[in-house]
Each structure stands twice: as structure tokens, then as C-alpha cells.
Scaffold this motif. Structure first.
Motif, PDB file in Angstrom:
ATOM      1  N   GLY A   1       7.996  11.187   5.543  1.00  0.00           N
ATOM      2  CA  GLY A   1       8.353   9.959   4.855  1.00  0.00           C
ATOM      3  C   GLY A   1       9.730   9.434   5.174  1.00  0.00           C
ATOM      4  O   GLY A   1      10.042   8.281   4.874  1.00  0.00           O
ATOM      5  N   ARG A   2      10.597  10.240   5.763  1.00  0.00           N
ATOM      6  CA  ARG A   2      11.959   9.808   6.051  1.00  0.00           C
ATOM      7  C   ARG A   2      12.142   9.305   7.476  1.00  0.00           C
ATOM      8  O   ARG A   2      13.211   8.834   7.828  1.00  0.00           O
ATOM      9  CB  ARG A   2      12.937  10.970   5.796  1.00  0.00           C
ATOM     10  CG  ARG A   2      13.028  11.346   4.333  1.00  0.00           C
ATOM     11  CD  ARG A   2      13.985  12.507   4.130  1.00  0.00           C
ATOM     12  NE  ARG A   2      14.117  12.827   2.715  1.00  0.00           N
ATOM     13  CZ  ARG A   2      14.987  12.258   1.899  1.00  0.00           C
ATOM     14  NH1 ARG A   2      15.780  11.328   2.346  1.00  0.00           N
ATOM     15  NH2 ARG A   2      15.049  12.607   0.629  1.00  0.00           N
ATOM     16  N   ASP A   3      11.123   9.415   8.298  1.00  0.00           N
ATOM     17  CA  ASP A   3      11.225   8.983   9.689  1.00  0.00           C
ATOM     18  C   ASP A   3      10.851   7.501   9.776  1.00  0.00           C
ATOM     19  O   ASP A   3       9.694   7.136   9.563  1.00  0.00           O
ATOM     20  CB  ASP A   3      10.281   9.809  10.568  1.00  0.00           C
ATOM     21  CG  ASP A   3      10.469   9.522  12.057  1.00  0.00           C
ATOM     22  OD1 ASP A   3      11.115   8.504  12.385  1.00  0.00           O
ATOM     23  OD2 ASP A   3       9.967  10.311  12.864  1.00  0.00           O
ATOM     24  N   PRO A   4      11.808   6.617  10.088  1.00  0.00           N
ATOM     25  CA  PRO A   4      11.505   5.187  10.124  1.00  0.00           C
ATOM     26  C   PRO A   4      10.501   4.803  11.194  1.00  0.00           C
ATOM     27  O   PRO A   4       9.911   3.724  11.153  1.00  0.00           O
ATOM     28  CB  PRO A   4      12.883   4.549  10.404  1.00  0.00           C
ATOM     29  CG  PRO A   4      13.669   5.625  11.077  1.00  0.00           C
ATOM     30  CD  PRO A   4      13.208   6.907  10.443  1.00  0.00           C
TER      31      PRO A   4
ATOM     32  N   PHE B   1       2.629   6.654   6.833  1.00  0.00           N
ATOM     33  CA  PHE B   1       2.786   7.118   5.462  1.00  0.00           C
ATOM     34  C   PHE B   1       3.903   6.328   4.781  1.00  0.00           C
ATOM     35  O   PHE B   1       5.078   6.669   4.920  1.00  0.00           O
ATOM     36  CB  PHE B   1       3.089   8.617   5.439  1.00  0.00           C
ATOM     37  CG  PHE B   1       2.050   9.438   6.151  1.00  0.00           C
ATOM     38  CD1 PHE B   1       0.839   9.705   5.545  1.00  0.00           C
ATOM     39  CD2 PHE B   1       2.285   9.922   7.423  1.00  0.00           C
ATOM     40  CE1 PHE B   1      -0.125  10.448   6.210  1.00  0.00           C
ATOM     41  CE2 PHE B   1       1.325  10.667   8.096  1.00  0.00           C
ATOM     42  CZ  PHE B   1       0.109  10.923   7.474  1.00  0.00           C
ATOM     43  N   PRO B   2       3.555   5.262   4.081  1.00  0.00           N
ATOM     44  CA  PRO B   2       4.573   4.372   3.502  1.00  0.00           C
ATOM     45  C   PRO B   2       5.175   4.928   2.216  1.00  0.00           C
ATOM     46  O   PRO B   2       4.930   4.420   1.122  1.00  0.00           O
ATOM     47  CB  PRO B   2       3.783   3.084   3.242  1.00  0.00           C
ATOM     48  CG  PRO B   2       2.393   3.553   2.952  1.00  0.00           C
ATOM     49  CD  PRO B   2       2.187   4.776   3.805  1.00  0.00           C
TER      50      PRO B   2
ATOM     51  N   GLN C   1       0.825  -1.209   0.000  1.00  0.00           N
ATOM     52  CA  GLN C   1       0.000   0.000   0.000  1.00  0.00           C
ATOM     53  C   GLN C   1       0.858   1.259   0.000  1.00  0.00           C
ATOM     54  O   GLN C   1       0.471   2.297   0.520  1.00  0.00           O
ATOM     55  CB  GLN C   1      -0.962   0.013   1.205  1.00  0.00           C
ATOM     56  CG  GLN C   1      -1.956  -1.127   1.196  1.00  0.00           C
ATOM     57  CD  GLN C   1      -2.862  -1.121  -0.019  1.00  0.00           C
ATOM     58  OE1 GLN C   1      -3.361  -0.088  -0.429  1.00  0.00           O
ATOM     59  NE2 GLN C   1      -3.066  -2.288  -0.619  1.00  0.00           N
ATOM     60  N   GLY C   2       2.044   1.158  -0.562  1.00  0.00           N
ATOM     61  CA  GLY C   2       2.972   2.286  -0.573  1.00  0.00           C
ATOM     62  C   GLY C   2       2.874   3.113  -1.839  1.00  0.00           C
ATOM     63  O   GLY C   2       2.158   2.777  -2.784  1.00  0.00           O
TER      64      GLY C   2
ATOM     65  N   GLY D   1      -2.317   4.059  -0.025  1.00  0.00           N
ATOM     66  CA  GLY D   1      -1.179   4.925   0.232  1.00  0.00           C
ATOM     67  C   GLY D   1      -1.343   6.293  -0.400  1.00  0.00           C
ATOM     68  O   GLY D   1      -1.016   7.319   0.212  1.00  0.00           O
ATOM     69  N   MET D   2      -1.877   6.333  -1.641  1.00  0.00           N
ATOM     70  CA  MET D   2      -2.076   7.615  -2.312  1.00  0.00           C
ATOM     71  C   MET D   2      -3.132   8.444  -1.611  1.00  0.00           C
ATOM     72  O   MET D   2      -3.000   9.668  -1.472  1.00  0.00           O
ATOM     73  CB  MET D   2      -2.480   7.385  -3.765  1.00  0.00           C
ATOM     74  CG  MET D   2      -2.521   8.653  -4.602  1.00  0.00           C
ATOM     75  SD  MET D   2      -0.880   9.346  -4.887  1.00  0.00           S
ATOM     76  CE  MET D   2      -0.240   8.150  -6.080  1.00  0.00           C
TER      77      MET D   2
END
Length: 261
Positions: free
Chosen positions: A166-169, A174-175, A71-72, A127-128
Motif C-alpha cells: 500500500g505504500r508503493d506509489p 491496491f488503493p 474504490q479505495g 477495494g475491500m
């Protein structure tokens, strides 16, 4: 509700916000007739419809296939084999919009990140939908007032959303996924040239001189108007692109000219 009623003076950034709200609602409910999202492969968001050419099925590309089950959604990074990654700070239009939308300190932070090709976004429906909700919320609640007077406030919101969320693991809501300039499905001509065009008009990446590094043939070409040759070629091949560009809701937003598809 994130999709609160909207009213205001028409302008570039406000048009982007209003259009994205229409798109977000469409992706969620499927429009008036309704769409069975379970029956489709996914969603392609094109924010500059008059400057994009599809060379194949974007959902048939391996760099997208692997994220659909998760679902990314997939973003491309600007750049090319001969250029490497392009930082947001190298794009004055992006930096100006980031400053207008989020202030100088945030613009400096975002400027250190890779520049995202926000013209085309590909991915799974869920995801979208979540991503569009986020971008609309960012434009409506997290930006300064002057942001909505900027021509491409939507691209600034995309860069910010992916950079901040989006960069925070640790953030699993938000995939997002960023594809590099070699493996990306989307090829940004503005930063990706040089390239070569085969006998059938398909663009293929050309490696840097003296290098063997070259990615696969890109599925989507964006920003082709940055190349005079490509612009003339596509105008001749697809006469529609030489005509007036249409907005998502053309009858209501024709004067704005910032297409959302």
C-alpha cells in the motif's frame, strides 16, 4: 485460485486464515442469498467484533466518503494528539507476530512504520475484496509455518500487506489509504486516550494539555477494553458485549475465539 481448499489442525492463526477466507468469499459473492454490492455504500471489516463500538455511520464520515468513489479502503493509524504517531516497534504483540510470520529482518523493517489499527477497516466493495484477497494470499503463501500458531496472525498480515504493497506509489492494484490519528474515523482507545465522554456517552478526542489540536469526533471506537472505565460503561450500555463473543462462523469455529465479522 487464491482460495484453495484449506484443512489443518485448528489453532489461532489457522482460524484467522480460515475465517478470512470465509469473509473474502462472502465479500466477493455476497453469501448464499447474494448481495447486490452496487446497492450498498461499502464494507466495514471488523476483526475484533467484541471490542468495537460504532458512534455513527462510518460511510457518512468525510474521511471515508472521498475514497468510496475511488474504490479505495481506509485504515486508521494508532495514536492520539498527545501521543503522535505510534510505530509498530512500540507494540510487542505486533512485533512478535511479525517475527513469527515474516522473520526478524522483515519485522525490523515493519517496525519502523506507523502502527495500523487493523481492528476496523472501512471502504468500497471492490477495494475491500482485493484487499482481503491479498491478506489471505499473504497468510497462505508468504508467511512462515510458525505464523499460523500466533494468536493475531491476521493483524501481522494486515500490517505487512499495507506496509509492502500500500505504500508503493507505483502499485495501483491496491488503493489503500492511511488516515492519521487526528482525522481518522476509527479511534483506537489503547493508544488514543485520554479522551472525554459527553452526556450521551459519545467519546470525543481530548487535545494534549496546552494544545488546541483535536480531531473530529470519531465514528468508530476500537479497543475500548483497554480502558476499565470504558469497558464498564459499554458493558452497562450494551449488555451483548458482556456476553460470549461470536465468531464469523460460530458453529464451526467457537473454540478459536478470534472473531471475524
Amino acid at each position: 485460485s487464491r482460495r484453495r481448499s484449506w484443512a489443518g489442525v485448528r489453532g489461532p492463526g489457522r482460524l484467522a486464515l480460515a475465517s478470512l477466507r470465509l469473509v473474502a468469499n462472502y465479500v466477493e459473492v455476497g453469501g448464499v442469498s447474494g448481495i447486490d454490492w452496487k446497492a450498498v455504500k461499502g464494507v466495514v471489516l471488523v476483526t475484533t467484533a467484541g471490542d468495537v463500538v460504532l458512534q455513527g455511520d462510518p460511510f457518512g464520515d468525510n474521511s471515508v466518503k472521498q475514497y468510496i468513489p475511488k474504490q479505495g479502503i481506509v485504515f486508521a493509524l494508532q495514536g492520539g494528539p498527545e501521543l503522535g504517531a505510534v510505530r509498530a516497534s512500540s507494540d510487542m504483540e505486533m512485533m512478535n507476530s511479525l517475527r513469527d510470520c515474516f522473520g526478524a529482518n522483515m519485522a525490523e523493517k515493519m517496525g519502523k512504520l506507523a502502527l495500523i489499527n487493523g481492528h476496523v477497516v472501512i471502504g468500497a466493495h471492490r477495494g475491500m475484496s482485493e484487499f482481503l484477497d491479498l491478506v489471505v494470499d499473504v497468510l497462505a503463501t508468504r508467511t512462515r509455518e510458525r505464523c499460523l500458531s500466533h494468536w493475531r496472525a491476521d493483524l501481522a498480515a494486515i500490517q505487512y500487506s499495507v506496509g509492502e504493497f500500500g505504500r508503493d506509489p507505483r502499485n495501483v492494484d491496491f488503493p489503500f489509504s492511511l488516515r492519521d490519528h487526528v482525522t481518522s474515523t476509527v479511534y483506537g482507545v489503547r493508544y488514543g486516550l485520554p479522551c472525554k465522554i459527553d452526556a450521551t456517552g459519545i467519546i470525543r478526542r481530548r487535545p494534549a494539555e496546552g494544545s488546541d489540536r483535536r480531531g473530529p469526533t470519531p465514528t468508530v471506537i476500537s479497543q475500548y477494553s483497554s480502558s476499565t472505565y470504558l469497558k464498564e460503561m459499554y458493558k452497562g450500555r450494551y449488555t451483548y458485549y458482556a456476553q460470549e463473543r461470536l465468531d464469523f462462523d460460530d458453529s464451526a469455529h467457537r473454540e478459536g475465539g478470534n472473531g471475524m465479522t
